[in-house]
Design a protein around this motif. Sequence first.
Motif, PDB file in Angstrom:
ATOM      1  N   LEU A   1       0.813  -1.215   0.000  1.00 30.87           N
ATOM      2  CA  LEU A   1       0.000   0.000   0.000  1.00 30.87           C
ATOM      3  C   LEU A   1       0.850   1.271   0.000  1.00 30.87           C
ATOM      4  O   LEU A   1       0.369   2.325  -0.407  1.00 30.87           O
ATOM      5  CB  LEU A   1      -0.915   0.020   1.230  1.00 30.87           C
ATOM      6  CG  LEU A   1      -1.908  -1.140   1.368  1.00 30.87           C
ATOM      7  CD1 LEU A   1      -2.701  -0.983   2.658  1.00 30.87           C
ATOM      8  CD2 LEU A   1      -2.850  -1.210   0.168  1.00 30.87           C
TER       9      LEU A   1
ATOM     10  N   MET B   1      -5.683  -1.311   8.360  1.00 30.15           N
ATOM     11  CA  MET B   1      -6.664  -0.272   8.067  1.00 30.15           C
ATOM     12  C   MET B   1      -7.506   0.029   9.298  1.00 30.15           C
ATOM     13  O   MET B   1      -7.822   1.194   9.587  1.00 30.15           O
ATOM     14  CB  MET B   1      -7.547  -0.698   6.894  1.00 30.15           C
ATOM     15  CG  MET B   1      -6.842  -0.675   5.555  1.00 30.15           C
ATOM     16  SD  MET B   1      -7.940  -1.192   4.194  1.00 30.15           S
ATOM     17  CE  MET B   1      -6.939  -0.717   2.773  1.00 30.15           C
TER      18      MET B   1
ATOM     19  N   TYR C   1      -4.018   6.358  -5.031  1.00 31.25           N
ATOM     20  CA  TYR C   1      -5.320   5.738  -4.810  1.00 31.25           C
ATOM     21  C   TYR C   1      -6.404   6.786  -4.689  1.00 31.25           C
ATOM     22  O   TYR C   1      -6.247   7.777  -3.961  1.00 31.25           O
ATOM     23  CB  TYR C   1      -5.240   4.912  -3.522  1.00 31.25           C
ATOM     24  CG  TYR C   1      -6.486   4.175  -3.109  1.00 31.25           C
ATOM     25  CD1 TYR C   1      -6.953   3.084  -3.825  1.00 31.25           C
ATOM     26  CD2 TYR C   1      -7.176   4.544  -1.958  1.00 31.25           C
ATOM     27  CE1 TYR C   1      -8.076   2.375  -3.424  1.00 31.25           C
ATOM     28  CE2 TYR C   1      -8.300   3.849  -1.537  1.00 31.25           C
ATOM     29  CZ  TYR C   1      -8.753   2.764  -2.272  1.00 31.25           C
ATOM     30  OH  TYR C   1      -9.857   2.081  -1.863  1.00 31.25           O
TER      31      TYR C   1
ATOM     32  N   CYS D   1      -6.382   5.925   4.766  1.00 31.69           N
ATOM     33  CA  CYS D   1      -5.400   5.454   3.788  1.00 31.69           C
ATOM     34  C   CYS D   1      -4.102   6.253   3.853  1.00 31.69           C
ATOM     35  O   CYS D   1      -3.005   5.695   3.693  1.00 31.69           O
ATOM     36  CB  CYS D   1      -6.001   5.516   2.390  1.00 31.69           C
ATOM     37  SG  CYS D   1      -7.344   4.335   2.121  1.00 31.69           S
TER      38      CYS D   1
END
Length: 361
Positions: A168, A307, A173, A183
């Motif tokens: 990630l 997350m 994104y 995020c």
Amino acid sequence: MERRDFLKTAAVGAATATFATPAIASGKRQWKMVTAWPKNLPGPGVAAQKLADRITALSGGRIEVKLYAAGELVPGRGVFDAVSQGTAELYHAVPAYWGSKSKGILMFGSQPFGLRADEQVGWMVHGGGQALYDEMYGRFNLKPFLCGNSGPQWAGWFKKEINSVDDLKGLRYRTTGLASEMCSKLGMAVQAMGGRAMFQALQSGALDAGEFIGPWTDSALGFYQVAKNYYYPGVGEPSSAEECAVNANAYNELEDDLKQAVSYACESLYNPVWMEYATKHAMALPKMVEEQGVNVKMLPEDVILAMGNAAGEVIADLREDEDELTRRIVESYLGYRKLISEYMPYADNGQMNARALNYKY
């Protein structure tokens, strides 16, 4: 609705629109609804037109609502200000777009690892959320209503597979609202943009991944053409409420029965809109897999946990926000989340787990 059809309607320039003075003739009001969506975009664009039609019908035609899609009167992200200032009487959008106005607004649309669509209504109606919603939007000369929900959204479209949290880091994104902050805490390079812009950015390589809504809307926008890995669950948005906000002056000028007509039009569409999303997502997903080569994948558990921890940090930050109203909104939400989360293992979670067992039915 084919993708090309509603994209054509979205291309209509603002130069073609006229800013007419609201008309009241023979007891009838002519209201302009501006939206954040291309006209008839499957999902939110369809829901916006339904709301315009229902207000007109429930008012007995005494409020005639004309819908202006994004770009026809004002840009999609300009609808909040347009209605606040009286350029239009009401808008259809999502609270997730208005974080620059106040972080507290974001709580009314979606919360990472937060409330489902039905639970959102529970908080608003039975947990004190609506009074806080009214207080926050009152700062901007708006009267707000929830009028629909997408239900659980997806984690979105990824060009490459996600196998660990490290994958990630630096990922470009697209997402919105509090999910953006979640995020960002994981090192993702978050960008906010509309669905058409997201398609173009994925196509050009400006984005590595992005989420929009779910299979029904996403397939209409053609994301499968530029990214094949479709990830779930969309923990950033366990639900995403759609809202109608009315210019407070226009709303306060209404007779009591017309106020009720506007309120009930919004309330009465919440469940039908939510279930239309669920049903048409369910219909669209197999077609995406079987005919369009989409690879449906689940986020790895360590990614979901990371997350969740990041989302906890976001909420902790909001509990210390400089705005006292935002802090009250967060505490109210957390109280309701705790209440309903402690009950659901016996109720909905128990039923869904039972339904998933292997038996003949």
